[in-house]
Design a protein around this motif. Structure first.
Motif, PDB file in Angstrom:
ATOM      1  N   ASP A  34      41.893  30.304 -27.780  1.00  0.00           N
ATOM      2  CA  ASP A  34      40.882  31.060 -28.535  1.00  0.00           C
ATOM      3  C   ASP A  34      41.501  32.175 -29.381  1.00  0.00           C
ATOM      4  O   ASP A  34      40.795  32.947 -30.018  1.00  0.00           O
ATOM      5  CB  ASP A  34      39.807  31.627 -27.603  1.00  0.00           C
ATOM      6  CG  ASP A  34      40.347  32.654 -26.611  1.00  0.00           C
ATOM      7  OD1 ASP A  34      41.585  32.841 -26.523  1.00  0.00           O
ATOM      8  OD2 ASP A  34      39.529  33.285 -25.904  1.00  0.00           O
ATOM      9  N   LYS A  35      42.815  32.245 -29.388  1.00  0.00           N
ATOM     10  CA  LYS A  35      43.519  33.237 -30.209  1.00  0.00           C
ATOM     11  C   LYS A  35      44.151  32.606 -31.445  1.00  0.00           C
ATOM     12  O   LYS A  35      44.664  33.305 -32.313  1.00  0.00           O
ATOM     13  CB  LYS A  35      44.580  33.945 -29.360  1.00  0.00           C
ATOM     14  CG  LYS A  35      43.966  34.679 -28.162  1.00  0.00           C
ATOM     15  CD  LYS A  35      45.008  35.085 -27.146  1.00  0.00           C
ATOM     16  CE  LYS A  35      44.363  35.782 -25.947  1.00  0.00           C
ATOM     17  NZ  LYS A  35      43.476  34.889 -25.159  1.00  0.00           N
ATOM     18  N   THR A  36      44.109  31.272 -31.510  1.00  0.00           N
ATOM     19  CA  THR A  36      44.704  30.559 -32.649  1.00  0.00           C
ATOM     20  C   THR A  36      43.752  29.546 -33.278  1.00  0.00           C
ATOM     21  O   THR A  36      44.119  28.871 -34.239  1.00  0.00           O
ATOM     22  CB  THR A  36      45.984  29.810 -32.215  1.00  0.00           C
ATOM     23  OG1 THR A  36      45.665  28.930 -31.126  1.00  0.00           O
ATOM     24  CG2 THR A  36      47.075  30.782 -31.760  1.00  0.00           C
TER      25      THR A  36
ATOM     26  N   PRO B 283      48.303  33.407 -35.357  1.00  0.00           N
ATOM     27  CA  PRO B 283      47.087  33.712 -34.605  1.00  0.00           C
ATOM     28  C   PRO B 283      45.924  34.004 -35.553  1.00  0.00           C
ATOM     29  O   PRO B 283      46.104  34.124 -36.771  1.00  0.00           O
ATOM     30  CB  PRO B 283      47.465  34.964 -33.803  1.00  0.00           C
ATOM     31  CG  PRO B 283      48.616  35.572 -34.520  1.00  0.00           C
ATOM     32  CD  PRO B 283      49.273  34.507 -35.340  1.00  0.00           C
ATOM     33  N   ASN B 284      44.737  34.126 -34.984  1.00  0.00           N
ATOM     34  CA  ASN B 284      43.582  34.555 -35.766  1.00  0.00           C
ATOM     35  C   ASN B 284      43.878  35.921 -36.388  1.00  0.00           C
ATOM     36  O   ASN B 284      44.566  36.748 -35.778  1.00  0.00           O
ATOM     37  CB  ASN B 284      42.342  34.651 -34.867  1.00  0.00           C
ATOM     38  CG  ASN B 284      41.998  33.311 -34.212  1.00  0.00           C
ATOM     39  OD1 ASN B 284      42.566  32.285 -34.544  1.00  0.00           O
ATOM     40  ND2 ASN B 284      41.057  33.342 -33.282  1.00  0.00           N
TER      41      ASN B 284
ATOM     42  N   PHE C 101      43.502  38.984 -34.185  1.00  0.00           N
ATOM     43  CA  PHE C 101      44.199  39.028 -32.900  1.00  0.00           C
ATOM     44  C   PHE C 101      45.103  40.255 -32.860  1.00  0.00           C
ATOM     45  O   PHE C 101      45.834  40.536 -33.809  1.00  0.00           O
ATOM     46  CB  PHE C 101      45.033  37.760 -32.689  1.00  0.00           C
ATOM     47  CG  PHE C 101      45.919  37.804 -31.467  1.00  0.00           C
ATOM     48  CD1 PHE C 101      45.362  37.844 -30.199  1.00  0.00           C
ATOM     49  CD2 PHE C 101      47.299  37.837 -31.598  1.00  0.00           C
ATOM     50  CE1 PHE C 101      46.173  37.902 -29.071  1.00  0.00           C
ATOM     51  CE2 PHE C 101      48.113  37.892 -30.480  1.00  0.00           C
ATOM     52  CZ  PHE C 101      47.553  37.930 -29.209  1.00  0.00           C
TER      53      PHE C 101
END
Length: 312
Positions: free
Chosen positions: A161-163, A271-272, A275
């Motif tokens: 959920d971070k990428t 990453p997002n 992040f």
């Protein structure tokens, strides 16, 4: 003997997980680089993508420059020869490239920092082949990150959920033939990557060299079915240098080899944008105290680094 950077079969992540994770983690602690085979990406898919990328770079200069995004920091579309310069280098790299990013809805909260893609209408199949390879490498990169997470005591799905909206980039690169023997420039000057991990799929010629912990330049020319995966600065920072972001370069070949073009296609997994890169507590020890007391967002870090390499 020159030390060898390990190549591992990623199918072992499903069949021999504990040993595979230990070996992969050890390779990255030592080198920051590893080869990955057994990935299941069909050679026909890789060849199809290379074909459309080569077709684009063969277009007239004026046509290619229509796809340059002014003020875009090279994030999408075309970046011409002679622009990107390795951090701290005096001379620009001998390359031109294209950037494909993640397709996201226009109403996404990330749209402001993740521009829409451009697609060259002169090359049939460019979007299909280019974005198809993007998605394939994104999935493989996620699997590598799962193994690395386990190696440092994190849950297997830590990075998922971070990428999932990571500002990741597929970068087809063309290094044109070198016509003079006395130029000071290199095809790609010594540098470290900005992102979490980089996946390099196929390379039409030798030239990649990795700087070992002893300061030696070690050539890494992989087999055709091997994808080279290396650690970037964001993951180095997140893991407090447990995983080093290793300096590497693309050297100019000798003699007649220099008169041939070189193509390569790295995928930079980010990453997002929101992040927060903050040192993982599990990587801080008495022998390895935290090197980064201040956290930074992935987008903030990316912009800082793009300025350093003359893309912003």
């Amino acid at each position: 003997m020159t030390p060898r950077i390990p190549t591992l079969d990623i199918r072992r992540f499903d069949t021999d997980r504990e040993a595979f994770v230990a070996e992969l983690g050890a390779a990255y602690r030592e080198w920051g680089f590893a080869g990955i085979n057994g990935h299941g990406i069909p050679q026909a898919q890789i060849d199809g993508a290379y074909d459309v990328f080569k077709a684009f770079f063969a277009l007239p200069e004026a046509t290619k420059k229509q796809y340059h995004v002014t003020g875009g920091g090279g994030a999408r579309g075309y970046t011409a020869f002679g622009v990107e310069t390795a951090k701290g280098a005096q001379h620009f790299d001998l390359k031109e490239f294209w950037h494909i990013g993640r397709e996201i809805p226009d109403d996404s909260k990330y749209r402001e920092v993740m521009q829409p893609n451009l697609w060259p209408t002169e090359v049939p199949g460019f979007r299909e082949h280019g974005y198809g390879l993007y998605q394939t490498l994104d999935a493989l990169g996620s699997k590598v990150l799962s193994a690395l997470a386990l190696h440092i005591g994190l849950p297997e799905n830590y990075f998922v959920d971070k990428t999932d909206y990571g500002n990741s980039i597929l970068r087809p690169i063309h290094y044109p033939p070198i016509t003079s023997d006395d130029i000071p420039n290199e095809r790609a000057g010594a540098h470290e990557d900005i992102n979490l991990i980089t996946l390099l799929v196929g390379a039409s010629a030798a030239g990649l060299e990795v700087k070992s912990s002893r300061g030696e330049w070690v050539p890494f020319t992989s087999d055709a079915d091997t994808i080279v995966v290396n650690i970037g600065d964001m993951l180095q920072r997140l893991t407090n240098h447990v995983y080093p972001s290793t300096t590497h370069r693309v050297t100019n070949p000798p003699g007649e080899q220099a008169r041939k073009p070189r193509y390569s296609v790295p995928f930079f997994l980010h990453p997002n944008p929101d992040f927060v890169i903050d040192v993982l507590p599990s990587t801080v020890t008495a022998d390895n105290p935290s090197r980064y007391p201040e956290a930074i967002t992935a987008q903030g870090y990316l912009e800082e680094r793009l300025r350093e390499i003359k893309l912003k």
